[in-house]
Write a protein that holds these residues in place. Structure first.
Motif, mmCIF file in Angstrom:
data_model
loop_
_atom_site.group_PDB
_atom_site.id
_atom_site.type_symbol
_atom_site.label_atom_id
_atom_site.label_comp_id
_atom_site.label_asym_id
_atom_site.label_seq_id
_atom_site.Cartn_x
_atom_site.Cartn_y
_atom_site.Cartn_z
ATOM 1 N N CYS A 197 3.301 7.341 11.604
ATOM 2 C CA CYS A 197 2.531 7.284 12.498
ATOM 3 C C CYS A 197 3.048 8.149 13.773
ATOM 4 C CB CYS A 197 2.266 5.713 13.126
ATOM 5 S SG CYS A 197 3.952 5.081 13.942
ATOM 6 N N GLY A 198 2.330 7.938 15.096
ATOM 7 C CA GLY A 198 2.420 8.696 16.017
ATOM 8 C C GLY A 198 3.954 8.377 16.578
ATOM 9 N N ALA A 199 4.446 7.370 16.775
ATOM 10 C CA ALA A 199 5.939 7.036 17.364
ATOM 11 C C ALA A 199 6.685 6.495 16.349
ATOM 12 C CB ALA A 199 5.749 6.220 18.780
ATOM 13 N N GLY A 200 6.192 5.930 15.443
ATOM 14 C CA GLY A 200 7.037 5.329 14.239
ATOM 15 C C GLY A 200 6.987 3.741 14.440
ATOM 16 N N ALA A 201 6.490 3.222 15.487
ATOM 17 C CA ALA A 201 6.500 1.669 15.553
ATOM 18 C C ALA A 201 5.588 1.102 14.561
ATOM 19 C CB ALA A 201 6.412 1.263 17.151
ATOM 20 N N SER A 202 4.222 1.377 14.770
ATOM 21 C CA SER A 202 3.187 0.649 13.846
ATOM 22 C C SER A 202 3.674 1.055 12.326
ATOM 23 C CB SER A 202 1.825 1.009 14.177
ATOM 24 O OG SER A 202 1.607 2.259 14.464
ATOM 25 N N SER A 203 4.091 2.162 12.059
ATOM 26 C CA SER A 203 4.240 2.531 10.762
ATOM 27 C C SER A 203 5.441 1.622 9.895
ATOM 28 C CB SER A 203 4.668 3.938 10.486
ATOM 29 O OG SER A 203 5.893 4.277 10.973
ATOM 30 N N THR A 204 6.199 1.169 11.082
ATOM 31 C CA THR A 204 7.421 0.360 10.624
ATOM 32 C C THR A 204 6.923 -1.020 10.180
ATOM 33 O OG1 THR A 204 9.016 1.280 11.892
ATOM 34 C CG2 THR A 204 9.707 -0.830 11.332
ATOM 35 N N PHE A 205 5.876 -1.513 10.827
ATOM 36 C CA PHE A 205 5.138 -2.679 10.383
ATOM 37 C C PHE A 205 4.251 -2.762 9.130
ATOM 38 C CE2 PHE A 205 5.175 -3.388 14.815
ATOM 39 C CZ PHE A 205 6.029 -4.225 15.401
ATOM 40 N N VAL A 206 3.801 -1.789 9.156
ATOM 41 C CA VAL A 206 3.183 -1.628 7.647
ATOM 42 C C VAL A 206 4.066 -1.255 6.573
ATOM 43 C CG1 VAL A 206 1.666 0.268 6.170
ATOM 44 C CG2 VAL A 206 1.117 -0.273 8.681
ATOM 45 N N ALA A 207 5.125 -0.500 6.522
ATOM 46 C CA ALA A 207 6.216 -0.433 5.705
ATOM 47 C C ALA A 207 6.670 -1.753 5.322
ATOM 48 C CB ALA A 207 7.261 0.535 6.449
ATOM 49 N N VAL A 208 7.316 -2.622 6.447
ATOM 50 C CA VAL A 208 7.706 -4.068 5.889
ATOM 51 C C VAL A 208 6.556 -4.663 5.057
ATOM 52 C CG1 VAL A 208 8.382 -6.256 7.078
ATOM 53 C CG2 VAL A 208 9.157 -3.993 7.933
ATOM 54 N N ARG A 209 5.506 -4.828 5.403
ATOM 55 C CA ARG A 209 4.259 -5.618 4.574
ATOM 56 C C ARG A 209 4.353 -4.684 3.122
ATOM 57 N NH1 ARG A 209 1.512 -5.367 9.797
ATOM 58 N NH2 ARG A 209 0.174 -3.796 8.882
ATOM 59 N N LEU A 210 4.376 -3.467 3.146
ATOM 60 C CA LEU A 210 4.078 -2.808 2.001
ATOM 61 C C LEU A 210 5.254 -3.053 1.136
ATOM 62 C CD1 LEU A 210 3.127 0.871 1.676
ATOM 63 C CD2 LEU A 210 4.457 -0.318 0.038
ATOM 64 N N ARG A 211 6.640 -3.202 1.540
ATOM 65 C CA ARG A 211 7.715 -3.635 0.742
ATOM 66 C C ARG A 211 7.529 -5.071 0.143
ATOM 67 N NH1 ARG A 211 11.051 -2.095 5.217
ATOM 68 N NH2 ARG A 211 11.209 0.013 5.229
ATOM 69 N N LYS A 212 7.007 -5.918 0.985
ATOM 70 C CA LYS A 212 6.788 -7.410 0.618
ATOM 71 C C LYS A 212 5.957 -7.474 -0.560
ATOM 72 C CE LYS A 212 8.316 -9.600 4.823
ATOM 73 N NZ LYS A 212 7.752 -10.404 5.752
ATOM 74 N N SER A 213 4.649 -6.733 -0.457
ATOM 75 C CA SER A 213 3.750 -6.543 -1.501
ATOM 76 C C SER A 213 4.190 -6.042 -2.851
ATOM 77 C CB SER A 213 2.392 -5.958 -1.048
ATOM 78 O OG SER A 213 1.842 -6.638 0.172
ATOM 79 N N ALA A 214 5.036 -5.002 -2.741
ATOM 80 C CA ALA A 214 5.721 -4.456 -3.540
ATOM 81 C C ALA A 214 6.579 -5.355 -4.617
ATOM 82 C CB ALA A 214 6.426 -3.137 -3.493
ATOM 83 N N VAL A 215 7.197 -6.177 -3.719
ATOM 84 C CA VAL A 215 8.461 -7.080 -4.471
ATOM 85 C C VAL A 215 7.470 -8.022 -4.961
ATOM 86 C CG1 VAL A 215 9.966 -8.832 -3.786
ATOM 87 C CG2 VAL A 215 10.217 -6.655 -2.922
ATOM 88 N N ALA A 216 6.489 -8.728 -4.461
ATOM 89 C CA ALA A 216 5.706 -9.728 -5.190
ATOM 90 C C ALA A 216 4.990 -9.178 -6.233
ATOM 91 C CB ALA A 216 4.686 -10.031 -3.877
ATOM 92 N N ARG A 217 4.738 -8.112 -6.346
ATOM 93 C CA ARG A 217 4.086 -7.527 -7.729
ATOM 94 C C ARG A 217 5.220 -7.060 -8.751
ATOM 95 N NH1 ARG A 217 -0.958 -3.088 -6.052
ATOM 96 N NH2 ARG A 217 -1.749 -4.439 -4.482
ATOM 97 N N GLY A 218 6.410 -7.082 -8.242
ATOM 98 C CA GLY A 218 7.418 -6.348 -9.111
ATOM 99 C C GLY A 218 7.237 -4.930 -9.393
ATOM 100 N N ASP A 244 -1.098 -8.273 5.110
ATOM 101 C CA ASP A 244 -0.288 -7.813 3.886
ATOM 102 C C ASP A 244 -0.120 -6.592 3.620
ATOM 103 O OD1 ASP A 244 -2.257 -7.208 2.342
ATOM 104 O OD2 ASP A 244 -2.382 -9.597 1.968
ATOM 105 N N GLY A 245 0.707 -6.095 2.745
ATOM 106 C CA GLY A 245 0.699 -4.670 2.268
ATOM 107 C C GLY A 245 -0.092 -4.282 1.166
ATOM 108 N N GLU A 246 -0.864 -4.896 0.911
ATOM 109 C CA GLU A 246 -1.606 -4.934 -0.672
ATOM 110 C C GLU A 246 -2.406 -3.381 -0.465
ATOM 111 O OE1 GLU A 246 -1.413 -6.579 -3.362
ATOM 112 O OE2 GLU A 246 0.373 -7.811 -2.644
ATOM 113 N N GLU A 247 -3.300 -3.155 0.545
ATOM 114 C CA GLU A 247 -3.964 -2.173 0.638
ATOM 115 C C GLU A 247 -3.102 -0.810 0.694
ATOM 116 O OE1 GLU A 247 -8.044 -0.488 2.995
ATOM 117 O OE2 GLU A 247 -6.879 -2.107 3.823
#
Length: 103
Positions: free
Chosen positions: A7-28, A87-90
């Protein structure tokens, strides 16, 4: 798969990354997800497979996509719904689809 969310400064992308990681773990699904700003791209592109670009960088996307393609990385412009999601599903679906079309 190595995914970088930008993202522009790296802040909002961090939130997306955290949610994406959690969704990936949930899916294996095994992924390594990082986040950062557009200014970090040159150092990140050599070590990632997929680049997810924040919708607020749409005006810069053509240039970012060319940069990514030159490094063999598939870049995708995320819709605004990814940043608003709980969540990070999308985001994960977008990254997996991009990885499957990577040449």
């Amino acid at each position: 798969m190595r995914i970088h969310v930008v993202c522009g400064a790296g802040a909002s992308s961090t939130f997306v990354a955290v949610r994406l990681r959690k969704s990936a773990v949930a899916r294996g699904t095994e992924v390594h997800v990082t986040a950062g700003s557009e200014a970090d791209l040159a150092s990140v592109l050599p070590v990632i497979d997929v680049l997810l670009v924040g919708p607020h960088l749409a005006a810069l996307f053509a240039r970012i996509q060319q940069q990514a393609e030159a490094a063999g990385v598939r870049a995708c412009l995320m819709p605004t719904t990814v940043f608003a999601a709980r969540d990070g599903e999308e985001a994960l679906d977008l990254a997996l689809a991009a990885a499957s079309t990577r040449s």
